[in-house]
Design an enzyme around this catalytic site. Structure first.
Site, PDB file in Angstrom:
ATOM      1  N   LYS A 239       0.842  -1.197   0.000  1.00 51.26           N
ATOM      2  CA  LYS A 239       0.000   0.000   0.000  1.00 51.26           C
ATOM      3  C   LYS A 239       0.878   1.248   0.000  1.00 51.26           C
ATOM      4  O   LYS A 239       1.921   1.255   0.646  1.00 51.26           O
ATOM      5  CB  LYS A 239      -0.873   0.031   1.273  1.00 51.26           C
ATOM      6  CG  LYS A 239      -2.034  -0.937   1.259  1.00 51.26           C
ATOM      7  CD  LYS A 239      -2.904  -0.737   2.493  1.00 51.26           C
ATOM      8  CE  LYS A 239      -4.021  -1.767   2.548  1.00 51.26           C
ATOM      9  NZ  LYS A 239      -5.015  -1.612   1.481  1.00 51.26           N
TER      10      LYS A 239
ATOM     11  N   ARG B   2     -10.342 -11.461   1.369  1.00 50.15           N
ATOM     12  CA  ARG B   2     -11.182 -12.499   0.763  1.00 50.15           C
ATOM     13  C   ARG B   2     -10.528 -13.880   0.868  1.00 50.15           C
ATOM     14  O   ARG B   2     -11.212 -14.894   0.898  1.00 50.15           O
ATOM     15  CB  ARG B   2     -11.527 -12.118  -0.681  1.00 50.15           C
ATOM     16  CG  ARG B   2     -10.375 -12.052  -1.616  1.00 50.15           C
ATOM     17  CD  ARG B   2     -10.678 -11.255  -2.875  1.00 50.15           C
ATOM     18  NE  ARG B   2     -10.647  -9.808  -2.631  1.00 50.15           N
ATOM     19  CZ  ARG B   2     -10.932  -8.893  -3.546  1.00 50.15           C
ATOM     20  NH1 ARG B   2     -11.282  -9.251  -4.764  1.00 50.15           N
ATOM     21  NH2 ARG B   2     -10.872  -7.610  -3.240  1.00 50.15           N
TER      22      ARG B   2
HETATM   23  N1  BES Z   1      -8.193  -3.705   3.969  1.00 46.12           N
HETATM   24  C1  BES Z   1      -8.303  -3.309   2.628  1.00 46.12           C
HETATM   25  C2  BES Z   1      -9.574  -2.533   2.328  1.00 46.12           C
HETATM   26  C3  BES Z   1      -9.738  -1.190   3.004  1.00 46.12           C
HETATM   27  C4  BES Z   1      -9.389  -0.040   2.341  1.00 46.12           C
HETATM   28  C5  BES Z   1     -10.311  -1.091   4.240  1.00 46.12           C
HETATM   29  C6  BES Z   1      -9.581   1.188   2.954  1.00 46.12           C
HETATM   30  C7  BES Z   1     -10.499   0.131   4.860  1.00 46.12           C
HETATM   31  C8  BES Z   1     -10.146   1.275   4.199  1.00 46.12           C
HETATM   32  C9  BES Z   1      -8.283  -4.513   1.702  1.00 46.12           C
HETATM   33  O1  BES Z   1      -7.547  -5.602   2.150  1.00 46.12           O
HETATM   34  C10 BES Z   1      -7.676  -4.069   0.413  1.00 46.12           C
HETATM   35  O2  BES Z   1      -6.566  -3.648   0.432  1.00 46.12           O
HETATM   36  N2  BES Z   1      -8.440  -4.151  -0.667  1.00 46.12           N
HETATM   37  C11 BES Z   1      -7.973  -3.742  -1.942  1.00 46.12           C
HETATM   38  C12 BES Z   1      -8.490  -4.717  -2.979  1.00 46.12           C
HETATM   39  C13 BES Z   1      -7.930  -4.501  -4.356  1.00 46.12           C
HETATM   40  C14 BES Z   1      -6.468  -4.826  -4.379  1.00 46.12           C
HETATM   41  C15 BES Z   1      -8.681  -5.381  -5.309  1.00 46.12           C
HETATM   42  C16 BES Z   1      -8.478  -2.338  -2.224  1.00 46.12           C
HETATM   43  O3  BES Z   1      -9.610  -2.042  -1.903  1.00 46.12           O
HETATM   44  O4  BES Z   1      -7.703  -1.528  -2.747  1.00 46.12           O
HETATM   45 ZN    ZN Z   2      -5.477  -5.448   1.607  1.00 46.92          ZN
END
Ligand code: BES
Ligand code: ZN
Ligand code: ZN
Length: 478
Positions: A259, A333
């Protein structure tokens, strides 16, 4: 723990708050010294607080807005918000106690209880790491109302304590709350609140071939845990359990699909789904609800490490499904898939999962609610009604079958990301692949953690889901 809630039969309190709505309410004896101001305020439709220092007591009058066709739930939320603001006032006055009452019948009992809820929620602090704590002073909320029983206040207090438990867990940094420490917390809470717990450690997780949970854990120095919480009272109305599944990623760096710095901040709260399930079990057990509930909480952090998953890897989940991992940041997931497969052994009446699953859901809802999808048709409306009642609101997002096509993989059965569009629905379809029972999915990424204070919620973890799941469990099968 949250403020004490006690019924009182005397208004003799040094700090009193009175809820009013109409001119009729101003006839209340306590309000006589300020009756003229209140009359003016009501006529001017000025719905502020009137703060008044009397000789024997301080008084805060909350003037509620006229109903104007609003639903009971909307009125309750207004009252909850006013309670949140009142909490700030009480603490700025350095009072340890507030006595709350309504001046007349224009204010409903539910509005009074919601105001109390708002005061208590608004009194929350996460200050364990502050050397100078500036502790809130409010400890006791006294309720002066014949129609409210102490039992009702005890029930509410248990829900508020459970919300606090969830908030504390999700606010805790991973340095002090990894998957093992989370499971220790769960065991301790099970003993305290009287529900059964079983923690599956790495060896058992391996023998169950939970490739999703193990895969996400590859980059970690802390082993994964899979916690099973079970509350099955003798008088349970349901034979087949209500199963609650909560994502508990104790920290989400994104893994090798790292991230960016600013998006990583707050990811200590990526276990908010798990925290909600824990809180719900605590409140349900404490209040002896006659409902059979199981909680399933897969937990690990998601980090980089020499052995961590990389994009292109293919892993095999506990049900045998092969998954092409194209983005290691879509880890929620993967761990939920194993939990949803595990849930099959209970032959559940319904499974609800809660997860901070996608940023895409947070873009849709903001902090105002959660994205809802799933396959269940029987309980969906009840859950939505409970979400409006508790104002932990849900909105059903497009969940057409074509989203399922978008996670087909060239090299494995499915892949862990879809295309650019419909990110929450493709995540939902991924989860659905592992379900064989009625199922609802709540993507709580938006409301789980706030960047700014809201009326009765402080910035940081909100414990979203606890009040909703409790309300649902109470009305489930009754
Ligand atoms: N934990 C995150 C989602 C999230 C984002 C929660 C912001 C709270 C605030 C999740 O694991 C994630 O990173 N999802 C990705 C999925 C993508 C790579 C398909 C996302 O949402 O960017
Ligand atoms: Zn994630
Ligand atoms: Zn995550």
């Amino acid at each position: 723990m949250s403020a004490n809630l006690k019924k009182t039969d005397s208004k003799k309190c040094s700090y009193i708050s009175v809820l009013i709505r109409t001119e009729e309410d101003i006839k209340h004896p306590l309000l006589q010294p300020i009756a003229h101001v209140l009359t003016r305020k009501i006529n001017e439709k000025d719905n502020g607080f009137i703060h008044w220092y009397g000789e024997d007591y301080t008084i805060d009058v909350i003037i509620l807005k006229h109903k104007n066709g609003k639903t009971e739930y909307e009125l309750m939320e207004e009252s909850r918000s006013r309670g949140g603001h009142l909490a700030k006032k009480i603490n700025s006055e350095k009072s340890t106690e507030i006595c709350v009452l309504k001046a007349g019948e224009s204010v409903s009992k539910n509005e009074l209880l919601s105001c109390i809820e708002g005061i208590s929620l608004g009194n929350y602090q996460f200050n364990k790491y502050k050397t100078e704590k500036k502790q809130h002073t409010l400890q006791n909320i006294l309720v002066y109302d014949d129609s409210v029983s102490q039992n009702e206040l005890d029930e509410l207090k248990a829900i508020l304590d459970a919300n606090e438990i969830a908030r504390n867990l999700a606010n805790e940094p991973v340095i002090n709350l990894n998957s093992l420490q989370l499971s220790e917390n769960i065991s301790a809470l099970g003993k305290e609140f009287n529900f059964k717990t079983e923690i599956l450690y790495k060896a058992q997780i391996e023998s169950l071939k939970m490739g999703g949970l193990l895969g996400v854990n590859f980059g970690s120095t802390v082993p994964p845990t899979f916690s099973v919480l079970e509350y099955n009272p003798a008088n349970a109305k349901n034979k087949k359990p209500l199963v609650l599944v909560g994502k508990a990623v104790t920290y989400d760096t994104g893994g090798y699909s790292l991230k960016p710095a600013q998006s990583m901040v707050t990811m200590k709260s990526d276990m908010s789904g798990g925290a909600a399930v824990i809180g719900a079990l605590c409140a349900i057990a404490k209040n002896n609800l006659p409902v059979y509930v199981v909680g399933l909480i897969p937990s690990t952090d998601n980090r980089v490490g020499s052995n961590a998953l990389v994009p292109d890897d293919v892993i095999t989940m506990s049900d045998g499904t092969t998954v092409e991992v194209l983005n290691t940041d879509a880890e929620g997931r993967l761990i939920l898939a194993d939990a949803l497969h595990y849930a099959k052994k209970y032959d559940p009446e319904l499974v609800i999962d809660l997860a901070t699953l996608t940023g895409a859901a947070a873009i849709i809802t903001g902090s105002l609610g959660s994205a809802l999808m799933g396959t269940d048709k029987t309980y969906r409306n009840l859950l939505i009604d409970c979400s409006n009642e508790t104002f932990e609101r849900l909105w059903e997002i497009p969940y057409w079958k074509e989203y399922g096509e978008m996670i087909k993989s060239d090299v494995a059965d499915i892949k862990n990301i879809g295309g650019a569009a419909g990110g929450s629905a493709t995540a939902g379809k991924f989860l659905e692949h592992f379900t064989t029972y009625p199922w609802l999915h709540l993507d709580i990424a938006g409301p789980a953690f706030l960047k700014d204070d809201e009326a009765y919620k402080q910035k940081g973890a909100t414990g979203v889901g606890v009040r909703l799941l409790y309300a649902f469990a109470k009305r489930f099968m009754s």
